[in-house]
Design an enzyme around this catalytic site. Structure first.
Site, PDB file in Angstrom:
ATOM      1  N   HIS A  97      14.695   6.529   7.925  1.00  0.00           N
ATOM      2  CA  HIS A  97      13.259   6.131   8.035  1.00  0.00           C
ATOM      3  C   HIS A  97      13.414   5.712   9.566  1.00  0.00           C
ATOM      4  O   HIS A  97      13.918   5.238  10.105  1.00  0.00           O
ATOM      5  CB  HIS A  97      13.205   4.877   7.133  1.00  0.00           C
ATOM      6  CG  HIS A  97      11.730   4.516   7.252  1.00  0.00           C
ATOM      7  ND1 HIS A  97      11.013   3.849   8.183  1.00  0.00           N
ATOM      8  CD2 HIS A  97      10.752   4.983   6.270  1.00  0.00           C
ATOM      9  CE1 HIS A  97       9.756   3.533   8.024  1.00  0.00           C
ATOM     10  NE2 HIS A  97       9.443   4.439   6.963  1.00  0.00           N
ATOM     11  N   GLU A 169       7.329  12.311   7.992  1.00  0.00           N
ATOM     12  CA  GLU A 169       6.818  11.171   8.103  1.00  0.00           C
ATOM     13  C   GLU A 169       6.556  10.934   9.662  1.00  0.00           C
ATOM     14  O   GLU A 169       7.419  10.482  10.572  1.00  0.00           O
ATOM     15  CB  GLU A 169       7.389   9.678   7.742  1.00  0.00           C
ATOM     16  CG  GLU A 169       7.948   9.982   6.260  1.00  0.00           C
ATOM     17  CD  GLU A 169       8.216   8.736   5.697  1.00  0.00           C
ATOM     18  OE1 GLU A 169       7.410   8.289   4.634  1.00  0.00           O
ATOM     19  OE2 GLU A 169       8.729   7.689   6.448  1.00  0.00           O
TER      20      GLU A 169
HETATM   21  O1  LIG Z   1       6.696   3.962   6.071  1.00  0.00           O
HETATM   22  C1  LIG Z   1       6.206   4.960   5.257  1.00  0.00           C
HETATM   23  C2  LIG Z   1       4.937   4.847   5.132  1.00  0.00           C
HETATM   24  O2  LIG Z   1       4.269   3.435   5.339  1.00  0.00           O
HETATM   25  P1  LIG Z   1       2.378   3.215   5.456  1.00  0.00           P
HETATM   26  O3  LIG Z   1       2.613   1.736   4.975  1.00  0.00           O
HETATM   27  O4  LIG Z   1       2.168   3.924   3.948  1.00  0.00           O
HETATM   28  O5  LIG Z   1       2.247   3.744   6.640  1.00  0.00           O
HETATM   29  C3  LIG Z   1       7.075   5.324   4.086  1.00  0.00           C
HETATM   30  O6  LIG Z   1       8.394   5.694   4.441  1.00  0.00           O
HETATM   31  C4  LIG Z   1       6.815   4.977   2.822  1.00  0.00           C
HETATM   32  O7  LIG Z   1       7.596   3.625   2.839  1.00  0.00           O
END
Ligand SMILES: O=C(COP(=O)(O)O)[C@@H](O)CO
Length: 258
Positions: A97, A169
């Site tokens: 992450h 992400e």
């Molecule tokens: O970090 C994430 C997204 O967070 P948001 O608060 O939706 O921007 C993802 O890894 C889900 O935890």
């Protein structure tokens, strides 16, 4: 066919008591909704995993940890292993992450060891990938994604890759007021799919799920999940209440299930 997914990472929210309350409420909400045909997951903090796994037992919701160590056991103070997650009922392990990369020195070289450890423990790695705002500005987003995939998944085979979930992400889209623009997300997901073809062949690419995360909400979720190559949504803040998460499950179900 790739099974659609919808999940949330709680980050550092919801201790064991709150996890039980959340699980009971979400189960009740989901009992009234279409969930068959979806993989639904919740990633609580480590201390809440036992409570969450117990609270969701027998429901369509599965749990996972937000990180693992690459070793099975040993002198690694403060760490948690993949077999330990398995023991508390987890199906998933989130890896790489952006908050772990940014604040805790995580690297994709180490993540490669963690992918191996997760698969060896029969956990499904949710491998986070994403470029920085600087990459985006320089037009090097796809190069960065390629590096991350090739590093974290080095040593994997066409047979093992579909056992990994890729979570695109973009770092600049996490924790913001809106997600990345849909056309931008569509380009990155298409690029990742093409990369999978390039590295492991058509069949593997066809079978591997790529989900999107970063400021997903009830406002933008339907647009994102209907994009080609987006196999699921990975949600933070908008799913930290059971009502919010149930609404996101409904959005994914409406888009992906007949
Ligand atoms: O970090 C994430 C997204 O967070 P948001 O608060 O939706 O921007 C993802 O890894 C889900 O935890």
């Amino acid at each position: 066919m790739r099974k659609p997914m919808v999940g949330t990472g709680w980050k550092m929210n919801h201790g064991p008591a709150a996890a039980l309350t959340y699980a009971a409420r979400l189960r009740a909400l989901l009992a009234e909704q279409k969930t068959a045909g979806l993989d639904i997951f919740v990633l609580p903090p480590f201390v809440s995993l036992s409570a969450a796994s117990a609270g969701f037992a027998g429901s369509p919701v599965q749990t996972g940890g937000q990180n693992i160590h690459w070793d099975e056991a040993g002198s690694w103070t403060g760490e948690i292993s993949a077999p330990m997650l398995k023991e508390v009922g987890c199906r998933y392990a989130e890896l790489a992450h952006s908050e772990r990369l940014q604040h805790f020195g995580e690297t994709y070289e180490r993540v490669r060891l963690k992918v191996d450890a997760a698969l060896a423990a029969d956990l499904t790695p949710i491998l986070c990938l994403g470029e920085s705002a600087e990459d985006k500005r320089l037009g090097t987003s796809d190069d960065t994604l390629r590096y991350q995939v090739m590093t974290a998944l080095a040593g994997q085979t066409p047979a093992t890759i579909p056992g990994v979930v890729l979570a695109y992400e973009p770092r600049w889209a996490i924790g913001q007021s809106d997600a990345a623009p849909p056309d931008y997300v569509a380009e990155r997901h298409a690029g990742l799919r093409a990369l999978l073809v390039d590295l492991w062949g058509e069949k593997t690419a066809e079978d591997t799920r790529i989900i999107y995360g970063g400021s997903v909400s009830q406002t933008n979720g339907a647009g994102l999940i209907s994009l080609p190559n987006v196999d699921g949504l990975f949600i933070g803040r908008s799913a930290w209440t059971p009502e919010g998460f149930a609404a996101m499950v409904r959005i994914v179900a409406d888009a992906k299930l007949a």
